[in-house]
Design a protein around this motif. Sequence first.
Motif, short mmCIF file in Angstrom:
data_model
loop_
_atom_site.label_atom_id
_atom_site.label_comp_id
_atom_site.label_asym_id
_atom_site.label_seq_id
_atom_site.Cartn_x
_atom_site.Cartn_y
_atom_site.Cartn_z
N VAL A 179 8.66 -9.15 -19.16
CA VAL A 179 7.28 -9.47 -18.79
C VAL A 179 7.27 -10.58 -17.74
O VAL A 179 6.51 -10.52 -16.76
N CYS A 180 8.13 -11.59 -17.93
CA CYS A 180 8.21 -12.67 -16.94
C CYS A 180 8.74 -12.16 -15.61
O CYS A 180 8.33 -12.65 -14.55
N GLY A 185 7.60 -10.87 -10.18
CA GLY A 185 7.53 -9.78 -9.21
C GLY A 185 6.13 -9.62 -8.66
O GLY A 185 5.94 -9.37 -7.46
N GLY A 186 5.13 -9.77 -9.55
CA GLY A 186 3.75 -9.69 -9.08
C GLY A 186 3.40 -10.79 -8.10
O GLY A 186 2.64 -10.58 -7.15
N GLN A 187 3.98 -11.98 -8.32
CA GLN A 187 3.75 -13.08 -7.38
C GLN A 187 4.39 -12.81 -6.03
O GLN A 187 3.81 -13.10 -4.98
N ASN A 359 11.54 -17.75 -7.60
CA ASN A 359 11.05 -17.58 -8.96
C ASN A 359 11.52 -16.24 -9.54
O ASN A 359 12.00 -16.17 -10.68
N PHE A 360 11.41 -15.19 -8.74
CA PHE A 360 11.82 -13.86 -9.20
C PHE A 360 13.33 -13.79 -9.42
O PHE A 360 13.80 -13.30 -10.46
N TYR A 436 13.23 -27.04 -7.76
CA TYR A 436 12.35 -27.17 -8.93
C TYR A 436 11.98 -25.80 -9.49
O TYR A 436 12.06 -25.57 -10.70
N VAL A 437 11.61 -24.88 -8.62
CA VAL A 437 11.21 -23.54 -9.06
C VAL A 437 12.39 -22.80 -9.71
O VAL A 437 12.22 -22.08 -10.69
N ALA A 438 13.60 -23.00 -9.17
CA ALA A 438 14.77 -22.36 -9.76
C ALA A 438 14.98 -22.82 -11.20
O ALA A 438 15.22 -22.01 -12.11
N GLY A 439 14.88 -24.13 -11.44
CA GLY A 439 15.02 -24.64 -12.80
C GLY A 439 13.91 -24.15 -13.70
O GLY A 439 14.14 -23.77 -14.86
N TYR A 440 12.70 -24.11 -13.19
CA TYR A 440 11.55 -23.65 -13.97
C TYR A 440 11.71 -22.18 -14.37
O TYR A 440 11.48 -21.81 -15.53
N ALA A 441 12.10 -21.34 -13.42
CA ALA A 441 12.17 -19.91 -13.68
C ALA A 441 13.23 -19.56 -14.71
O ALA A 441 13.06 -18.63 -15.50
N VAL A 442 14.32 -20.32 -14.74
CA VAL A 442 15.38 -20.06 -15.72
C VAL A 442 14.93 -20.44 -17.13
O VAL A 442 15.26 -19.75 -18.10
#
Length: 556
Positions: A179-180, A185-187, A359-360, A436-442
């Motif tokens: 789902v994430c 992917g939607g973003q 993010n993806f 930051y986004v890389a850490g968040y997405a994981v």
Amino acid sequence: MSRPEEDAAEPLIAEIQDEGEERRGQDGRGEEVNESSIKSPGAFIWILTVVAGVSGLLFGYDTGVISSTLISINTDLSSRPLSTLDKSLITSCTSLFALFASPLTGVLADQWGRKKVILLADILFVVGALWQAWTTSVWGMIGGRSVVGLAVGSASFVVPLYISELSPSPFRGRLVTVVCLFITGGQVVAYIVGWLFSEHAHGWRWMVGLGALPAALQFGMLWFLPETPRWLFKVGRKEAAKRVLGRVYGPDAEMKGVINGVLRRVEKEILEEEDARGERGGVDEGKNGWRAKVERVNDGVSQLAAVGGNRRALIIACMLQGFQQLCGFNSLMYFSATIFSMVGFRSPTLTSLSIALTNFAMTLVAFHFIDRVGRRRILIYSIPVMIVGLALCAVAFNFVALPKQRASSIELRADEVTGEAARLWPLVILVAMVTYVAGYAVGLGNVPWQQSELFPLSVRSLGSGFATATNWGSNFLIGISFLPMMEGLTPVGTFALYTSICVVGYVAVIRIYPETAGLGLEDVGELLREGWGVEESVRRARSRRREVDERVRDGR
């Protein structure tokens, strides 16, 4: 809840006990032993996950598309440029109405079933997308975004719930993470669509209107898929639940023991809950009336607050969902184009695509590791990366010569920022945001959506609804406050505040979040019954990893 009299008289647990004893293994915990032997999810569960995951695509698209929309509307709404207040209201109303929808649809998911709530969300997605595309005023846009908020608030909690109640426990984390993947992917799709239509007159109408298409497709596909077996069992439809589990685990004879083990655990949990409430063997008179339904909702809220394990589950779920938003991530989703325009990038929409792609890509990493590494460990590894990225961003903004216009301005050119800083520090900001986004997405981007596994069946829907409401309440605060904070606290202060929130979240995760990877849905409640269960969960996780390593070495 009470079950029909004929079901209460002959519990399924007695029917399958003899066979279950043979299949459980020496530890007497049949479901865990059998499920751990499953090598991969079957085709049926993948189809269910992908179809349900389309809601994540819609969630991500509607979150990401607003960034491009805000810089493309110009004077198309109400015949004037958008003010800071307009942008904040258009952005945050989605989160506000998602906040209202989450606990309400948590109740509906118990009454109607998980699938019907997803279908309702699809209808709202279509209405909201078309409303935005046709509106001619700021308040009309706010109305359309609010309807989308109702849809997002409904889907964002019930889709992970739907998938988690259908998934075999060894793969539950990865399947919910799908789902994430759809969200991220939607973003990405939203940023690409925004870039393609950004130079077209009134192109923003296509940006928002295209969100109706995936919702209509999902509505058609989901109609033919089943309800979750745990909800079916909860409302007394035991044979239907058994048939669904048969499709999930496959027709093999060896899977019969797995199915019986799952059903036994679900029934045991229901019986224990009924005993605790003094409802065992009874039938609620007038149970279909609104008064009885309200009483059941009140009872569910009381269980969440009064029962220690439920209360701890709610605190953990709300904590993770709150930190997921208060760390400031969605400020990038909503306003990344505005930020990159402010610091001097000539193509801010295209630059924002790097955020969505990161993010993806890193969500794919989470998909691979979330069941192997574990929910708790993946947060412990990833939050420090977020802290480094945010701190670097705060430092870099200190050296950027920002224009005198307000931080919310989108009418900026790169030549308004002069000197070496115009070339170096904006790139540092981009690198810091990508880090930051890389850490968040994981970690934080995925782990909070595993919230359904924390709650027992009786309060799973309601607890997930409240946790998701926490997410959207925090999201609303971020959406409404980001631009004013950029002006009042300055970018340095804003990103320093987000850094400190991540530090607090990191400490909280270490202290109270147990490891739930690999546990059956009915096992997590036992873990939280007497305390936070952190040490015990870590011990069990190490034991499971040793067992997996031994099987790999032995070639099993």
